[in-house]
Design an enzyme around this catalytic site. Structure first.
Site, PDB file in Angstrom:
ATOM      1  N   HIS A  59      -6.535  -5.628   3.321  1.00  0.00           N
ATOM      2  CA  HIS A  59      -5.360  -4.960   3.885  1.00  0.00           C
ATOM      3  C   HIS A  59      -4.692  -5.945   4.842  1.00  0.00           C
ATOM      4  O   HIS A  59      -5.368  -6.522   5.711  1.00  0.00           O
ATOM      5  CB  HIS A  59      -5.772  -3.726   4.691  1.00  0.00           C
ATOM      6  CG  HIS A  59      -6.453  -2.652   3.886  1.00  0.00           C
ATOM      7  ND1 HIS A  59      -5.802  -1.519   3.465  1.00  0.00           N
ATOM      8  CD2 HIS A  59      -7.726  -2.536   3.439  1.00  0.00           C
ATOM      9  CE1 HIS A  59      -6.646  -0.745   2.799  1.00  0.00           C
ATOM     10  NE2 HIS A  59      -7.833  -1.339   2.772  1.00  0.00           N
TER      11      HIS A  59
ATOM     12  N   ASP B 119       0.867  -1.183   0.000  1.00  0.00           N
ATOM     13  CA  ASP B 119       0.000   0.000   0.000  1.00  0.00           C
ATOM     14  C   ASP B 119       0.902   1.230   0.000  1.00  0.00           C
ATOM     15  O   ASP B 119       1.854   1.296   0.779  1.00  0.00           O
ATOM     16  CB  ASP B 119      -0.886  -0.026   1.268  1.00  0.00           C
ATOM     17  CG  ASP B 119      -2.052   0.932   1.180  1.00  0.00           C
ATOM     18  OD1 ASP B 119      -1.811   2.130   0.913  1.00  0.00           O
ATOM     19  OD2 ASP B 119      -3.193   0.508   1.386  1.00  0.00           O
ATOM     20  N   ILE B 120       0.635   2.181  -0.901  1.00  0.00           N
ATOM     21  CA  ILE B 120       1.524   3.363  -0.971  1.00  0.00           C
ATOM     22  C   ILE B 120       1.137   4.455   0.033  1.00  0.00           C
ATOM     23  O   ILE B 120       1.813   5.475   0.111  1.00  0.00           O
ATOM     24  CB  ILE B 120       1.624   3.952  -2.404  1.00  0.00           C
ATOM     25  CG1 ILE B 120       0.258   4.347  -2.945  1.00  0.00           C
ATOM     26  CG2 ILE B 120       2.359   2.997  -3.327  1.00  0.00           C
ATOM     27  CD1 ILE B 120       0.353   5.232  -4.207  1.00  0.00           C
TER      28      ILE B 120
ATOM     29  N   GLN C 193     -14.660   2.287   1.796  1.00  0.00           N
ATOM     30  CA  GLN C 193     -13.866   1.733   0.682  1.00  0.00           C
ATOM     31  C   GLN C 193     -13.589   2.843  -0.329  1.00  0.00           C
ATOM     32  O   GLN C 193     -14.507   3.544  -0.757  1.00  0.00           O
ATOM     33  CB  GLN C 193     -14.638   0.580   0.009  1.00  0.00           C
ATOM     34  CG  GLN C 193     -13.847  -0.092  -1.103  1.00  0.00           C
ATOM     35  CD  GLN C 193     -14.601  -1.272  -1.741  1.00  0.00           C
ATOM     36  OE1 GLN C 193     -15.748  -1.548  -1.383  1.00  0.00           O
ATOM     37  NE2 GLN C 193     -13.957  -1.947  -2.673  1.00  0.00           N
TER      38      GLN C 193
ATOM     39  N   HIS D 187     -10.272  -5.967  -2.001  1.00  0.00           N
ATOM     40  CA  HIS D 187      -8.912  -6.144  -1.482  1.00  0.00           C
ATOM     41  C   HIS D 187      -8.939  -6.356   0.010  1.00  0.00           C
ATOM     42  O   HIS D 187      -9.841  -5.879   0.704  1.00  0.00           O
ATOM     43  CB  HIS D 187      -8.014  -4.944  -1.823  1.00  0.00           C
ATOM     44  CG  HIS D 187      -8.603  -3.612  -1.449  1.00  0.00           C
ATOM     45  ND1 HIS D 187      -9.545  -3.000  -2.225  1.00  0.00           N
ATOM     46  CD2 HIS D 187      -8.389  -2.805  -0.390  1.00  0.00           C
ATOM     47  CE1 HIS D 187      -9.898  -1.857  -1.657  1.00  0.00           C
ATOM     48  NE2 HIS D 187      -9.213  -1.713  -0.534  1.00  0.00           N
TER      49      HIS D 187
HETATM   50  P1  5GP Z   1      -9.812   1.021   0.692  1.00  0.00           P
HETATM   51  O1  5GP Z   1     -10.089   2.421   1.161  1.00  0.00           O
HETATM   52  O2  5GP Z   1     -10.497   0.839  -0.640  1.00  0.00           O
HETATM   53  O3  5GP Z   1     -10.124  -0.052   1.687  1.00  0.00           O
HETATM   54  O4  5GP Z   1      -8.267   0.912   0.489  1.00  0.00           O
HETATM   55  C1  5GP Z   1      -7.613   1.300  -0.663  1.00  0.00           C
HETATM   56  C2  5GP Z   1      -6.148   1.315  -0.334  1.00  0.00           C
HETATM   57  O5  5GP Z   1      -5.442   1.486  -1.545  1.00  0.00           O
HETATM   58  C3  5GP Z   1      -5.724   2.468   0.590  1.00  0.00           C
HETATM   59  O6  5GP Z   1      -5.112   1.947   1.747  1.00  0.00           O
HETATM   60  C4  5GP Z   1      -4.777   3.286  -0.266  1.00  0.00           C
HETATM   61  O7  5GP Z   1      -3.694   3.771   0.482  1.00  0.00           O
HETATM   62  C5  5GP Z   1      -4.339   2.304  -1.332  1.00  0.00           C
HETATM   63  N1  5GP Z   1      -4.018   2.898  -2.623  1.00  0.00           N
HETATM   64  C6  5GP Z   1      -4.698   3.884  -3.267  1.00  0.00           C
HETATM   65  N2  5GP Z   1      -4.131   4.158  -4.455  1.00  0.00           N
HETATM   66  C7  5GP Z   1      -3.072   3.308  -4.559  1.00  0.00           C
HETATM   67  C8  5GP Z   1      -2.094   3.095  -5.587  1.00  0.00           C
HETATM   68  O8  5GP Z   1      -2.056   3.759  -6.626  1.00  0.00           O
HETATM   69  N3  5GP Z   1      -1.172   2.113  -5.365  1.00  0.00           N
HETATM   70  C9  5GP Z   1      -1.155   1.379  -4.217  1.00  0.00           C
HETATM   71  N4  5GP Z   1      -0.209   0.441  -4.099  1.00  0.00           N
HETATM   72  N5  5GP Z   1      -2.052   1.557  -3.228  1.00  0.00           N
HETATM   73  C10 5GP Z   1      -3.005   2.511  -3.408  1.00  0.00           C
END
Ligand code: 5GP
Length: 140
Positions: A104, A33-34, A96, A102
């Site tokens: 984490h 995660d970045i 999300q 995905h």
């Molecule tokens: P969500 O909010 O959908 O559960 O998590 C999405 C995750 O993707 C977040 O933790 C965010 O930091 C990560 N993320 C968003 N854009 C990118 C990207 O371009 N590359 C990577 N590796 N992670 C990303």
């Protein structure tokens, strides 16, 4: 919610944008995660196009969990993580932000998750170094 083929994880799967890869098999991809909430924060995604857990096939769900286990074990081995937190958000209402299913995989404790979710981009050099350590510890 219909699946958006232009979401950032779909682009990573197609190789259109880079990632720090940890592991890949026929059904899943694991990468860093970045915007990490702890050092070593990783993500595991299925190759199947699904927005949330509720659209994901049973087979893809099982494949994701197999890869989650590999990544968590590698974080424990490579980083000395005592605990591994799994987080998985379904739908905007849950917070999300990327509409491709995905999990984490976050080394540490729930008490370490003080950094806000998906906000600040981390130090790419540090993320790359952590990725190399974790990837080297993944058991095929
Ligand atoms: P969500 O909010 O959908 O559960 O998590 C999405 C995750 O993707 C977040 O933790 C965010 O930091 C990560 N993320 C968003 N854009 C990118 C990207 O371009 N590359 C990577 N590796 N992670 C990303």
């Amino acid at each position: 919610m219909s699946y958006d083929t232009n979401n950032v994880f779909a682009k990573i799967l197609r190789g259109e944008i880079p990632c720090f890869k940890l592991f890949e098999d026929a059904h899943t991809l694991a990468f860093m995660d970045i915007m990490p909430q702890t050092e070593g924060h990783a993500l595991v995604i299925p190759k199947e196009a699904a927005t949330t857990l509720f659209e994901l096939s049973d087979e893809a769900a099982a494949a994701v969990m197999r890869t989650v286990r590999k990544v968590g074990l590698a974080q424990k081995a490579a980083l000395g993580a005592q605990g591994v937190v799994l987080m998985q958000l379904n739908g905007e209402a849950a917070g999300q932000t990327v509409p491709h299913f995905h999990v984490h995989v976050i080394p540490g404790s729930i008490a370490d998750l003080r950094k806000p979710h998906a906000t600040a981009t981390g130090d790419m050099g540090q993320i790359k170094a952590l990725a190399e350590k974790i990837a080297a510890a993944v058991q095929a």
